[in-house]
Each structure stands twice: as C-alpha cells, then as structure tokens.
Design a protein around this motif. Structure first.
Motif, short mmCIF file in Angstrom:
data_model
loop_
_atom_site.label_atom_id
_atom_site.label_comp_id
_atom_site.label_asym_id
_atom_site.label_seq_id
_atom_site.Cartn_x
_atom_site.Cartn_y
_atom_site.Cartn_z
N VAL A 109 108.87 43.87 -21.26
CA VAL A 109 108.49 44.97 -22.16
C VAL A 109 107.02 45.34 -21.98
O VAL A 109 106.66 46.51 -22.07
N ALA A 140 109.59 51.42 -25.71
CA ALA A 140 109.09 50.12 -25.26
C ALA A 140 108.28 49.44 -26.36
O ALA A 140 108.38 48.23 -26.56
N PHE A 150 110.33 44.34 -31.94
CA PHE A 150 111.50 43.50 -32.20
C PHE A 150 111.33 42.11 -31.60
O PHE A 150 111.63 41.10 -32.23
N GLU A 157 108.66 49.88 -29.58
CA GLU A 157 109.62 49.44 -30.60
C GLU A 157 110.30 48.15 -30.16
O GLU A 157 110.45 47.22 -30.95
N GLN A 158 110.69 48.08 -28.90
CA GLN A 158 111.31 46.86 -28.36
C GLN A 158 110.33 45.69 -28.45
O GLN A 158 110.71 44.57 -28.79
N GLN A 159 109.06 45.95 -28.15
CA GLN A 159 108.04 44.91 -28.25
C GLN A 159 107.94 44.40 -29.69
O GLN A 159 107.81 43.20 -29.93
#
Length: 158
Positions: A29, A51, A57, A53-55
């Motif tokens: 990420v 990316a 999470f 947002e994924q980080q």
C-alpha cells in the motif's frame, strides 16, 4: 485493563496475520500511494484516495491486533487434565434432547470464534450454558430459536 482469553492456536493465527500485514500488505500500500502521488493532483486522484483508505484499514487492524495480543492471556488446553468438565479451550460434543441432533463446538476466545469451523466464543450464550458442566449433564441453552436442552455427550481437551 480487560484481559482476553485466547488459545495457543488463536495467538499463533493473530501473530501470523500481524506479520503478514506488517511485512506484506503495508509495503504494497505504501508503494501504491507513492505511485498514485506521481500522477499529479491529489485532490482528484481516486487511486491515491483508495490507497490511503486501504492504508488506514491496515494500520487500524495492526493496532487492534497488537492491542489484543498485549492484553490477552494465552491458555494452553494441553496443560489441563481431562476431567470431563467443560472449560475454555475444550471441545464439547452435545446432543439436542428433542431432535437427537449432535453438535461439536470448541470454546475459544472472541477473536477466534467461527461457527462454520465449530469454534464458539466463550462469551456466547451456548458457551456460557456449557462452561462448568460435565459429561452426562443436561443444560438449557438460549439460542435465537428459543431455549434448547442439550446433553453433554463428550468433553475433549484437544
């Protein structure tokens, strides 16, 4: 501080997930964020926002796992002798007294619970109805379908 009971297998699983998040998912990420930054204007860059947002999470899950591991008490069921009593970590075979349907559950910590694999949380209504009972005992368990009577057929510490 609340202490969470956890089986040896549960701790191993969480530690493996933590390792995977830190050594595999986090670098991926970070690379995706760096690549998205190269595309210019960040305000309108959907790849960058996805990316990030994924980080978020990943970092939240890492913090959650580290917190759980830090406040857990690992209980090795192999340290107990089989006296037929239902305790944390025990695998219980029980029979529905009305339908003669057999069910097998292992009583585990909250993070390990997975009904499809036959693992129920120690805080679940079924586990609360079973803990402390012995082989041959009958117990009334509150289920979503109502109160059901079960007989404990077998208790194993595996």
């Amino acid at each position: 501080m609340q202490v969470y009971p956890m089986t040896v297998e549960g701790e191993k699983s969480l530690r493996e997930e933590l390792r995977q998040l830190k050594s595999e998912a986090r670098p991926v990420v970070i690379a995706a964020i760096a690549e998205a930054r190269e595309h210019g204007d960040l305000k309108e860059n959907a790849e960058y926002h996805a990316a990030r947002e994924q980080q978020g999470f990943i970092e939240a899950r890492i913090a959650d796992i580290e917190g759980r591991l830090g406040s857990s008490r690992v209980i090795n069921i192999a340290d107990f002798t089989n006296n037929g009593k239902v305790i944390f970590g025990a695998t219980v075979t029980m029979v529905n007294c009305e339908t003669d349907e057999e069910s097998v559950y292992k009583i585990v910590g909250e993070d390990e619970a997975d009904v499809k694999q036959g693992k129920i949380s120690v805080t679940s209504p079924i586990a609360r109805g079973l803990v402390g009972k012995e082989e041959g005992d009958a117990t009334m368990v509150k289920t979503p379908a109502g109160v059901v009577e079960y007989e404990i057929d077998k208790v194993e510490y595996i």
